[in-house]
Enzyme design. Sequence first.
Site, short mmCIF file in Angstrom:
data_model
loop_
_atom_site.label_atom_id
_atom_site.label_comp_id
_atom_site.label_asym_id
_atom_site.label_seq_id
_atom_site.Cartn_x
_atom_site.Cartn_y
_atom_site.Cartn_z
N ASP A 69 -13.81 -5.97 -5.00
CA ASP A 69 -13.95 -6.20 -3.56
C ASP A 69 -15.34 -6.78 -3.34
O ASP A 69 -16.35 -6.11 -3.59
CB ASP A 69 -13.83 -4.86 -2.79
CG ASP A 69 -12.42 -4.28 -2.89
OD1 ASP A 69 -11.46 -5.08 -3.00
OD2 ASP A 69 -12.28 -3.04 -2.86
N ASP A 95 0.85 -1.19 0.00
CA ASP A 95 0.00 0.00 0.00
C ASP A 95 0.88 1.23 0.00
O ASP A 95 1.81 1.34 0.80
CB ASP A 95 -0.91 0.02 1.24
CG ASP A 95 -2.02 -1.01 1.12
OD1 ASP A 95 -2.31 -1.45 0.00
OD2 ASP A 95 -2.60 -1.36 2.16
#
Lengths: 199, 251
Positions: free
Chosen positions: B130, B11
């Site tokens: 997702d 990330d």
Amino acid sequence: MKQTIAVIDYNAGNVQSVMFALEKFEIDAILTDDHKIISTADKVLFPGVGEASTTMKFLKDRGLDTLIPSLQQPVLGICLGLQLLCTHSEENDTTCLGILPVQVKRFIPHNGLKVPHMGWNQIHLTENHWISNELKNQYVYFVHSYYAELNEYAIGITDYGIKFASIIQKDNFYATQFHLEKSGPIGLKILESFLNLKH
Amino acid sequence: MLAKRIIACLDIKDGRTVKGINFLELRDAGDPVELGKLYSEQGIDELVFLDITATHEKRKTLSALARSVAKNINIPFTIGGGVSSLEDAQILLESGADKISINSAAVKNPEIIDQLALEFGSQFVVLAVDGRLVNESWEVYIAGGRIATGIKMFDWVRQAQERGAGEILFTSMNHDGVKNGFAIDATRRISESLSIPVIASGGAGNKEHFAEVFTNGKADAGLAASIFHYKEIEIHDLKSYLSKLGIPIRL
């Protein structure tokens, strides 16, 4: 004197990674579509990600379709570069450069076989080739939906549902279906073997 | 034989890795390139850089990151997080990214998948989804999992394939961060219903979880973040474990 490597510039995707890989060696690499620079370079790289018919049209528009087959120094085709060195590709029924008498076919998804063939797969080397035997059965990185059929010039064979030619050599023309610029240390060793070829 | 891939996800915020990554061997664990390089040396098969920056400087820092990764690491990598236009994708391709992942932008405007595939080829386009299991139905969430769309996940991934996506990155929100294993049934269902590769993400806690997602889950790749960052699993140990089980792995 450093050798000069001409990298054929034909608007191919991700040619930047090939240039970065070449930076690791003591050579002068030039990205170009200039005929004079290409014909006088010590070696020529013909990389590529893209679609066959669009790329052939681009090469024709610049006269590179007649220049490339006439080259006398070692030429290395990578990925789409390998396929364009062949006779014909099923990708939009494209007539290619015809340097390697080989047909390019599409992978047919079946029995859970995914297309594109994407990821790390092994190269099984035949005898008497320019790539060190220590690289036998090593994993290299592939991304492609079309493949070159097995042929008498195949020196590397890879199995993905069917066996196909992953490394080809005929005279001064060398080609890999995998991305040696993305294949970690193994890929760089193969690139080094090509750069070390004596012309 | 094609190897199953192990992917590490980093990330990124403002060009730096987030989360308190503790690597003694790195001078600067906040440098995504240095961390990616270490993973590459340890045998990771692929890297995903997920950008969570929300400023207008984003595009510039992302392309600089792609360039630096391509220059220093010679394994494939994907850049994702906020890619929403052909221009974004073009800049990342020219900077050296092998693939981009799109998520919310594709849900809002599915035609962007067709456009990206046509312009850059399917191999460049990873559709990240997702999913959350709600009342026995898998639903698509966007905006980092904050917004429910009501879209059925299995329909969406099929549509994405038909539009030209080259790969699916499926994250189960029910499993993410729990370290109790991947969403095996949903991964298998996606993998068996599509002809493009599927990356499973969310839930990896130990080596057995990877074995399960590759065998029962039929995943082509398994992705994890924190278990690698915190060295709960060493990449080399994981790969030799999987290889001993007969799973095709690049060692």
